[in-house]
Scaffold this active site. Structure first.
Site, PDB file in Angstrom:
ATOM      1  N   ASP A   1      68.040  42.355  20.313  1.00 54.58           N
ATOM      2  CA  ASP A   1      68.035  43.805  20.534  1.00 54.58           C
ATOM      3  C   ASP A   1      68.164  44.581  19.217  1.00 54.58           C
ATOM      4  OD1 ASP A   1      67.994  46.156  21.929  1.00 54.58           O
ATOM      5  OD2 ASP A   1      70.084  46.059  22.572  1.00 54.58           O
TER       6      ASP A   1
ATOM      7  N   ASN B   1      60.618  45.986  30.602  1.00 49.75           N
ATOM      8  CA  ASN B   1      59.964  46.518  29.395  1.00 49.75           C
ATOM      9  C   ASN B   1      58.595  47.170  29.679  1.00 49.75           C
ATOM     10  OD1 ASN B   1      61.243  43.984  27.088  1.00 49.75           O
ATOM     11  ND2 ASN B   1      62.029  46.015  27.569  1.00 49.75           N
TER      12      ASN B   1
HETATM   13  C1  FPP Z   1      64.596  44.920  21.619  1.00 51.41           C
HETATM   14  O1  FPP Z   1      64.493  45.907  20.666  1.00 51.41           O
HETATM   15  C2  FPP Z   1      63.564  43.933  21.546  1.00 51.41           C
HETATM   16  C3  FPP Z   1      62.562  43.769  22.452  1.00 51.41           C
HETATM   17  C4  FPP Z   1      62.301  44.659  23.580  1.00 51.41           C
HETATM   18  C5  FPP Z   1      61.659  42.664  22.382  1.00 51.41           C
HETATM   19  C6  FPP Z   1      62.028  41.542  21.480  1.00 51.41           C
HETATM   20  C7  FPP Z   1      60.842  41.236  20.736  1.00 51.41           C
HETATM   21  C8  FPP Z   1      60.786  40.689  19.505  1.00 51.41           C
HETATM   22  C9  FPP Z   1      61.912  40.183  18.739  1.00 51.41           C
HETATM   23  C10 FPP Z   1      59.491  40.600  18.837  1.00 51.41           C
HETATM   24  C11 FPP Z   1      58.459  40.066  19.695  1.00 51.41           C
HETATM   25  C12 FPP Z   1      58.524  38.620  19.806  1.00 51.41           C
HETATM   26  C13 FPP Z   1      57.747  37.993  20.677  1.00 51.41           C
HETATM   27  C14 FPP Z   1      57.629  36.506  20.629  1.00 51.41           C
HETATM   28  C15 FPP Z   1      56.972  38.755  21.684  1.00 51.41           C
HETATM   29  P1  FPP Z   1      64.391  47.384  21.188  1.00 51.41           P
HETATM   30  O2  FPP Z   1      62.970  47.804  21.070  1.00 51.41           O
HETATM   31  O3  FPP Z   1      64.955  47.490  22.558  1.00 51.41           O
HETATM   32  O4  FPP Z   1      65.277  48.118  20.142  1.00 51.41           O
HETATM   33  P2  FPP Z   1      66.101  49.453  20.369  1.00 51.41           P
HETATM   34  O5  FPP Z   1      67.083  49.173  21.470  1.00 51.41           O
HETATM   35  O6  FPP Z   1      66.757  49.676  19.048  1.00 51.41           O
HETATM   36  O7  FPP Z   1      65.112  50.515  20.720  1.00 51.41           O
END
Ligand code: FPP
Length: 239
Positions: A12, A60
């Site tokens: 996250d 998501n």
């Molecule tokens: C959370 O950050 C992360 C995700 C929703 C997806 C995790 C994805 C990756 C690490 C990269 C993609 C990897 C693959 C293999 C598809 P957030 O966007 O919720 O961050 P925030 O809470 O700060 O907005």
């Protein structure tokens, strides 16, 4: 305490990492893939047999279309670019989540990764993609009802053990340690059944800043915990 045999990670904070740098969210996700790559290598070097990562949740889809397509693109890129190295290092790739409604090219790539690495034994990398724990449990219940209807299972045979066999994670060990980055302290529909006795470690850093050192730090926190699984510590029994 021993090293965890199964570490599950809620990656996250990509968006906040990007925002703090005045970058678009996509840049945060791209940096997140780098952190993922390093973490898989580190876990392999540390001989951690199971690593599960939450790459895309069933919730998501509610993000802007462009971000959803960035995340789909990154998964494709990750598999295309990293599959050869993972395979060479003996990593078995497994995918959990609902695959039914994914685009055909993604489904094929996920299948290709699983089939190619099926016989590998150094480490298991489980990618939770289009995954939501409540959805997984509901899908398991659906399969169980079907099995009961077809006479393969009687109602009084439904136990935690038989139910588990219908989950996406059938035959996988439960996570010993769940790590969530970015300071948020919740499970967000991740492995709700499987984490009944997992140790939860919340780390303040954003996912793109996670690395080998942070992994070691989380394992050290885990090792200092006292896991009793609902029982008592043996030395306390005599007290
Ligand atoms: C959370 O950050 C992360 C995700 C929703 C997806 C995790 C994805 C990756 C690490 C990269 C993609 C990897 C693959 C293999 C598809 P957030 O966007 O919720 O961050 P925030 O809470 O700060 O907005």
């Amino acid at each position: 305490m021993a090293k965890p045999a199964h570490i599950a990670i809620i990656m996250d904070g990509n968006g906040r990492w990007a925002k703090a740098r005045g970058l678009p969210r996509a840049a945060g996700h791209r940096a997140g893939v780098e952190a993922l790559r390093e973490t898989v290598r580190a876990a392999g070097d540390m001989r951690i047999p199971w690593l599960t990562v939450y790459a895309f949740s069933s919730e998501n889809w509610s993000r802007p279309k462009s971000e959803v397509s960035d995340l789909m693109g990154l998964l494709k890129l990750f598999i295309r670019r990293d599959l050869a190295e993972l395979h060479q290092n003996g990593v078995r790739v497994l995918v959990i989540g609902d695959r039914e409604n994914l685009a055909r090219d993604i489904k094929l790539l996920l299948e290709e990764a699983e089939v190619l690495t099926e016989a590998n034994t150094s480490m298991n990398l489980v990618i939770a993609f289009n995954y939501g724990a409540r959805d997984e449990i509901a899908r398991a219940a659906r399969k169980l009802v079907r099995a009961a209807r077809e006479g393969r299972l009687a109602p009084d045979q439904v136990t935690p053990e038989t139910f588990e066999a219908f989950l996406d994670t059938a035959a996988m060990p439960d996570p010993d340690l769940v790590i969530r980055t970015s300071g948020e302290q919740r499970l967000s529909n991740f492995l709700l059944w499987q984490t009944a006795y997992s140790e939860l470690v919340f780390m303040p850093c954003y996912w793109p800043d996670f690395d080998r050192r942070k992994l070691v730090e989380a394992i050290e926190i885990f090792s200092a915990r006292d896991r009793r699984f609902g029982g008592v510590t043996p030395q306390d029994v005599a007290l």
